[in-house]
Motif scaffolding. Structure first.
Motif, PDB file in Angstrom:
ATOM      1  N   HIS A 322     -20.668  28.043  -4.334  1.00  0.00           N
ATOM      2  CA  HIS A 322     -20.607  28.652  -3.014  1.00  0.00           C
ATOM      3  C   HIS A 322     -21.544  29.827  -2.790  1.00  0.00           C
ATOM      4  CE1 HIS A 322     -17.074  26.214  -2.137  1.00  0.00           C
ATOM      5  NE2 HIS A 322     -16.551  26.610  -3.282  1.00  0.00           N
ATOM      6  N   ALA A 323     -22.189  30.360  -3.824  1.00  0.00           N
ATOM      7  CA  ALA A 323     -22.974  31.586  -3.660  1.00  0.00           C
ATOM      8  C   ALA A 323     -24.479  31.357  -3.680  1.00  0.00           C
ATOM      9  CB  ALA A 323     -22.593  32.608  -4.738  1.00  0.00           C
ATOM     10  N   GLY A 324     -24.924  30.125  -3.565  1.00  0.00           N
ATOM     11  CA  GLY A 324     -26.355  29.872  -3.451  1.00  0.00           C
ATOM     12  C   GLY A 324     -26.873  30.401  -2.118  1.00  0.00           C
ATOM     13  N   LEU A 325     -27.772  31.353  -2.176  1.00  0.00           N
ATOM     14  CA  LEU A 325     -28.187  32.048  -0.953  1.00  0.00           C
ATOM     15  C   LEU A 325     -29.271  31.265  -0.211  1.00  0.00           C
ATOM     16  CD1 LEU A 325     -28.368  35.758  -2.168  1.00  0.00           C
ATOM     17  CD2 LEU A 325     -26.465  34.548  -1.094  1.00  0.00           C
ATOM     18  N   PRO A 326     -29.139  31.183   1.101  1.00  0.00           N
ATOM     19  CA  PRO A 326     -30.211  30.567   1.889  1.00  0.00           C
ATOM     20  C   PRO A 326     -31.352  31.558   2.079  1.00  0.00           C
ATOM     21  CG  PRO A 326     -28.500  31.361   3.344  1.00  0.00           C
ATOM     22  CD  PRO A 326     -28.018  31.636   1.937  1.00  0.00           C
TER      23      PRO A 326
END
Length: 711
Positions: A322-326
């Motif tokens: 859930h923490a993969g940054l765009p």
């Protein structure tokens, strides 16, 4: 220390085996998260504190009530006869700024009551309970970027040994994650790493250097997660200046194991090793006021707490999912990679259904602070850009409203500085208007009575006094709470010293505040103008500046302060007195910056960790004294340290595949130039830093450089 030696012997490498920089990979997918996605349902009822909604309602209603009362009083001050445009502007700004003060006061009041009541038991973490056992594997991550290697590895070894002393070392692997771009620092990191392996005999400490610093620290952590995260249940993340006790590390990992719905647990880092007056000022304030304020915010944050980027434990699978940054659309500074990644990662993990918790009473979490106003302002500039960038993330779909509030608090911390500045300027304009512009007692048209331009000076004094009292009150609350706690009172050097130190901290902070207001206002304007802060190395041990640099940075502030004081005195003596808190601080900005960057006030600003340092801090400082100064120049490393260059060569990955025509121009140019150089001195003088780094990242080019050094 026996535990360290025993663990080291158990994992020592066979004689003659080259050092293994990294373990086998266990790859994990970490997809970039779209900003507009629904929140994933997950029951966190078992983790939510009792009456959490009521707690939040209390904070909001208390803030609104105090702000409404203050707004009414300010309106009565300004509108004795009628409200002008300037007075209306002052009223609006006052309401906004007072709401910020009231919100902070409400948090502090809650923290004061909780502090007097004793320790909290967030997630069952009791610092006085026996240390729990661990079932799963965990990682200790230390990201670094051009930091001084000796101090970095001193802190790392002290933390490692402290974990070993708990008897839980077998549950942890340690990773140094380097994003260092300076070639000499890179080789010295590897030199210090090899020395650490030799001292400890450990096969559980690893070192990884990234070829490309994509997405800065967030990309550094993300790269580790995708390559090695599959081995571990959680990762305890430290900054380069962080230090933690083994007790704290184990309790954090245990909290992740024992609570399957928790995605992140954040500690409250305590500032240590403050040497200069400015650093000791920050250290004292953080140590005395910080725990109380942290207790207050944790009380109503609940399962929607925040992440500050370090000294925290994170569940790997929750972070990866859930923490993969765009990458934000648009140009820098608002577009591109997300700078203040920690707030966003916490918000995305909470959107994914994971609890984000805070453990403010867990002891043994430490960090350091910039040594001077100048260094603090430079770091603040980067944080300002990162927090203002969150304006583009606020509308994201699916975020919890408390996560949005975290963003607003971060933005407000910087927006309030220019608002205070505008409030000050408009107040001066009102005084100038009253002094130089003749009032029009009879308006156009027929009227029997004149209109007298008036304000209520007595009520204004009450409003000003009450506002200042609410600003300072949290500091005295924390002082009173510490005075009533025997261990804390003794740690701060006794009651009289605590009181004297608090008064000194308030006075010095008040003098520094106008300069910080100007610096933060300039930072906000710089970001809004589209200027990127970059990624600069932070000075940690010395903040002194030559006179020419002091004059360049603080001369304009001094001039502004003197001009404001002169103009105020020319208008009226009362305006001069009203402006004194600002004009004195600005006028003294140069000597303040110079003197607070030096050592001093040793009998005051005492903190418990300074009087009786914890064992891990003592050990880190001892190792720092031994290791600092052991770095070698790049030329010497290439010519005289064959074990370092050989180890460096052994861990270099083959050049990455690239599309036709997409080549590393720095490497191509450097390799062509290497063929023309006659000596290593010539190569090191004429190659650019980027070219040296490309050479050091390529096995064939690095062999050519070493051969040139030894020819």
């Amino acid at each position: 220390m026996d535990a360290v030696a025993q663990a080291g012997r158990a994992r020592a490498a066979p004689a003659g085996e080259p050092p293994r920089f990294l373990p086998p990979e266990a790859r994990v997918e970490m997809p970039g998260q779209p900003l507009h996605a629904p929140r994933q349902p997950r029951s966190l009822q078992a983790l939510r504190p009792r009456r959490l909604s009521w707690r939040r309602a209390f904070i909001v209603l208390a803030t609104i009530a105090m702000t409404a009362f203050a707004a009414e009083q300010m309106y009565l001050v300004l509108s004795v006869s009628s409200l002008t445009v300037l007075e209306g502007t002052v009223l609006v700004l006052f309401v906004i700024l007072f709401a910020w003060i009231a919100f902070s006061f409400a948090n502090a009041a809650v923290g004061f009551v909780l502090t007097l009541s004793g320790y909290d038991r967030t997630l069952g973490i009791d610092p006085n309970a026996p240390l729990p056992n661990l079932r799963n594997r965990h990682a200790l991550l230390v990201p670094t970027y051009n930091e001084e290697p000796g101090r970095l590895f001193a802190r790392l070894q002290a933390t490692y040994e402290s974990v070993a002393d708990t008897g839980r070392l077998d549950s942890f692997d340690v990773f140094v994650l380097s994003d260092t771009t300076d070639p000499a620092t890179w080789l010295n990191e590897e030199k210090q790493y090899l020395a650490l392996i030799e001292r400890t005999g450990s096969r559980r400490i690893f070192y990884r250097h990234r070829r490309d610093n994509v997405a800065r620290k967030a990309g550094n952590i993300g790269d580790w997660v995708t390559r090695f995260g599959g081995h571990y249940d959680s990762m305890v993340i430290l900054d380069a200046d962080s230090l933690m006790t083994g007790d704290a590390v184990v309790r954090l990992a245990a909290a992740i194991e024992q609570h399957p719905d928790v995605g992140l647990v954040q500690t409250l880092p305590i500032i240590v090793n403050g040497g200069t007056v400015f650093a000791r000022l920050q250290q004292f304030a953080g140590r005395l006021y910080g725990p109380m304020l942290a207790r207050g915010i944790a009380w109503w944050f609940g399962t929607e707490s925040n992440y500050w980027g370090h000294n925290a434990a994170i569940r790997v699978k929750a972070f990866a999912a859930h923490a993969g940054l765009p990458e934000l659309r648009g140009r820098k500074p608002f577009g591109g990679h997300i700078l203040s990644h920690d707030f966003v990662e916490a918000a995305l993990m909470r959107r994914g259904g994971w609890a984000i918790m805070m453990a403010p009473s867990l002891r043994g979490s430490y960090e350091e602070t910039p040594p001077s106003i100048t260094e603090f302002a430079a770091r603040d500039r980067r944080w300002c850009q990162g927090n203002l960038q969150h304006l583009k993330i606020l509308p994201a779909r699916g975020l919890h409203f408390i996560s949005r509030l975290h963003f607003l608090i971060g933005i407000g911390a910087y927006i309030t500085a220019p608002l205070w500045f505008v409030f000050l300027i408009v107040g001066i304009l009102i005084s100038l208007q009253a002094h130089f512009i003749r009032p029009e007692y009879f308006a156009k048209g027929f009227t029997l009575f004149p209109v007298w331009p008036e304000e209520d000076p007595i009520r204004a004094a009450y409003v000003f006094g009450a506002t200042m009292a609410m600003l300072i009150a949290p500091k005295f609350m924390a002082l009173i709470a510490a005075l009533f706690t025997g261990a804390e009172r003794h740690g701060f050097g006794g009651g009289f010293r605590m009181i004297a130190s608090t008064i000194v901290e308030i006075l010095l902070s008040a003098l520094i505040a106008p300069s910080m207001m100007i610096f933060q206002s300039m930072a906000v304007l710089s970001v809004l103008a589209g200027r990127d802060a970059g990624w600069n190395v932070q000075r940690r041990d010395d903040g002194s500046l030559p006179f020419s640099e002091l004059l360049r940075r603080y001369g304009p502030l001094t001039l502004v302060g003197l001009l404001l004081a002169t103009a105020a005195y020319a208008v009226s003596f009362s305006l001069f007195l009203w402006m004194t808190p600002v004009t004195v601080g600005l006028s003294l900005s140069m000597p303040l910056a110079a003197l607070t960057a030096k050592r001093g006030l040793k009998s005051l600003l005492v903190v418990p960790e300074g009087r009786i340092p914890p064992a891990v801090l003592t050990r880190a400082n001892e190792l720092g004294n031994e290791l600092v100064g052991g770095d070698v120049a790049l030329r010497d490393a290439l010519t005289d340290h064959g074990e370092v260059t050989q180890a460096h060569l052994s861990q270099l990955a083959p050049p990455p595949a690239h599309a036709p025509g997409d080549v590393d121009r720095d490497l191509v140019i450097a390799r062509a130039r290497l063929d023309e150089f006659d000596s290593i001195d010539q190569a090191l003088k004429l190659l650019s830093t980027r070219e040296k780094r490309s050479v050091m990242s390529d096995p064939e080019a690095f062999r050519a450089l070493v051969a040139l050094a030894r020819s």
